[in-house]
Design an enzyme around this catalytic site. Structure first.
Site, PDB file in Angstrom:
ATOM      1  CG  ASN A  32     -12.077   5.392   4.979  1.00 24.75           C
ATOM      2  OD1 ASN A  32     -12.842   4.364   4.664  1.00 24.75           O
ATOM      3  ND2 ASN A  32     -12.706   6.352   5.379  1.00 24.75           N
ATOM      4  N   GLY A  33      -9.176   8.017   2.029  1.00 24.65           N
ATOM      5  CA  GLY A  33      -7.810   8.411   1.523  1.00 24.65           C
ATOM      6  C   GLY A  33      -8.316   8.699   0.038  1.00 24.65           C
ATOM      7  CD  GLU A  49      -2.789   1.162   2.448  1.00 21.18           C
ATOM      8  OE1 GLU A  49      -3.819   1.906   2.390  1.00 21.18           O
ATOM      9  OE2 GLU A  49      -2.464   0.668   3.230  1.00 21.18           O
ATOM     10  CG  HIS A 100     -11.925   2.825   8.190  1.00 21.47           C
ATOM     11  ND1 HIS A 100     -11.893   2.299   9.374  1.00 21.47           N
ATOM     12  CD2 HIS A 100     -10.943   3.193   7.746  1.00 21.47           C
ATOM     13  CE1 HIS A 100     -10.295   2.210   9.352  1.00 21.47           C
ATOM     14  NE2 HIS A 100      -9.723   2.902   8.265  1.00 21.47           N
ATOM     15  CG  ASP A 112      -6.802  -0.300   6.569  1.00 22.64           C
ATOM     16  OD1 ASP A 112      -5.505  -0.434   6.224  1.00 22.64           O
ATOM     17  OD2 ASP A 112      -7.032   0.837   6.679  1.00 22.64           O
ATOM     18  CB  ALA A 156      -2.379   6.577   8.806  1.00 20.65           C
ATOM     19  CG  ASP A 189     -13.964   0.546  11.207  1.00 23.71           C
ATOM     20  OD1 ASP A 189     -14.610   0.948  10.621  1.00 23.71           O
ATOM     21  OD2 ASP A 189     -12.767   0.753  11.459  1.00 23.71           O
ATOM     22  N   GLY A 190     -17.708   0.671  11.242  1.00 30.50           N
ATOM     23  CA  GLY A 190     -18.555   2.021  11.898  1.00 30.50           C
ATOM     24  C   GLY A 190     -17.663   3.025  12.056  1.00 30.50           C
ATOM     25  CG  HIS A 210      -4.043   6.433   0.768  1.00 31.48           C
ATOM     26  ND1 HIS A 210      -3.999   6.788   2.048  1.00 31.48           N
ATOM     27  CD2 HIS A 210      -3.756   4.824   0.985  1.00 31.48           C
ATOM     28  CE1 HIS A 210      -4.254   6.165   2.918  1.00 31.48           C
ATOM     29  NE2 HIS A 210      -4.021   4.859   2.417  1.00 31.48           N
TER      30      HIS A 210
END
Length: 369
Positions: A207-208, A117, A239, A262, A128, A236-237, A183
């Protein structure tokens, strides 16, 4: 010797509530109705996590073999019978060392492959990822890593707007390596060009990534609408809002939506201070964030928890099971070997109770102790 397991069997076509899975050696021989069954555990395919950085206090991001073994063993106990070891943006020297170190683990079946990644990611959408290591894609670097891995390098995430990205995607696709888009601050047009070049996965969708706008759809829409792209989702609630998880699944369908963890080293561990790619991470309430700016830094998720969350969010059990097993297996090129309860495939399965908690895990026809 034939082993017969009976219960509520989840197959790619639905649930056989009075079902039986027959196993001979390390293979599934038959899946059938078994009318005398009155009750029993859920029997679901072993989970396939195509994006995880570690767990149980151990990490894949440093190239350390023992740490990788322990992280894989941790996730195996949670039902993940197949996983990729995901690294984060790193110097090329570490990428080479990790590829060499993990190749024997891939050859022995501990890992299904290596996922890089980065480091060919957007500085504006690095999340991150360590900005110190970000750079344009290099076909020379990728060719060397693929050669070193001898089949171990299975997926690379990059940003299609960076110089050289399309050439890198074409190289990866030509060598049988999955090119993933993530990303990224790419436009809709740039993302579509990357898909046309051979990209086939969207890394943790939303995300990203440049957000959706009605006059600039961006990468999210381009990936959701591409019929050959599998979209990763972190259930996961944190992200994703559950409404967005359900929406993305309804658009892509379970055959193009893959749940991932992740996860980083803190999965299964207490709250506290951790590290990811050379950056300090604080875990509080089970949520991992960069200590310096609060950016989400992976997760503490396991695949069994992801399945439970998806079902609670309203995704049907057969679809959720496709998303944790069948779809990711196909996305990383292993759909003819694993990922479903079908005759001829490897006997990887998980027994779950009625609350979808793991009761027992089987990998290759053998129970995990």
């Amino acid at each position: 010797m034939t082993l017969r397991l009976t219960g509520k069997v989840v197959t790619p076509t639905g649930v056989t509530r009075q079902g039986c899975v027959e196993i001979v050696g390390d293979r599934i021989r038959a899946v059938a109705e078994y009318p005398s069954v009155r009750d029993g555990h859920w029997i679901v395919p072993g989970f396939v996590d195509m994006h995880t950085h570690g767990g149980g206090g151990h990490t894949f991001t440093t190239g350390d073999v023992e740490s990788a073994r322990e992280a894989a063993a941790f996730h195996l106990r949670h039902g993940t019978t197949t996983l990729l070891a995901s690294l984060v943006s790193s110097p090329f020297s570490l990428m080479r060392e990790a590829t060499t170190a993990y190749r024997p683990l891939v050859e022995s079946g501990v890992l299904a492959g290596v996922h890089f990644e980065g480091p060919y990611l957007s500085a504006d959408r690095c999340g991150a990822q360590n900005p110190e290591f970000l750079r344009d894609p290099s076909t020379a670097e990728l060719a060397e890593l693929i050669g070193l891995g001898g089949g171990a390098v299975r997926m690379v995430t990059l940003a299609p707007e960076r110089d050289g990205a399309l050439e890198a995607i074409k190289l990866l696709a030509s060598r049988g390596v999955v090119a993933a888009i993530g990303h990224t601050d790419a436009t809709w047009e740039q993302t579509r060009a990357a898909v046309a070049a051979g990209a086939s996965v969207g890394t943790h969708l939303f995300n990203g990534m440049r957000p959706v706008h009605h006059r600039e759809p961006g990468p999210v829409i381009a990936l959701l609408e591409a019929p050959n792209v599998v979209c990763e989702l972190v259930a996961d609630g944190v992200h994703l809002h559950d409404g967005m998880l359900a929406f993305a699944t309804s658009v892509a369908g379970a055959e193009r939506a893959a749940l991932i963890t992740d996860a980083m080293a803190a999965a299964g561990m207490p709250d506290g201070e951790y590290e990811l790619g050379g950056q300090a991470v604080t875990v509080s309430g089970g949520v991992a964030r960069l200590s310096r700016d609060g950016a989400i830094a992976g997760s503490t998720l396991t695949m069994d928890a992801a399945l439970r969350h998806a079902v609670a969010a309203g995704i049907a059990v057969p679809d959720a099971c496709r998303m944790v097993a069948t779809t990711p297996a196909r996305a990383i090129g292993l759909g003819d070997q694993i990922g479903a309860l079908l005759p001829g495939l490897r006997a990887d399965l998980v027994l779950l109770d009625d609350d979808f908690n793991v009761v027992r895990v089987m990998r290759g026809g053998a129970w995990v102790e």
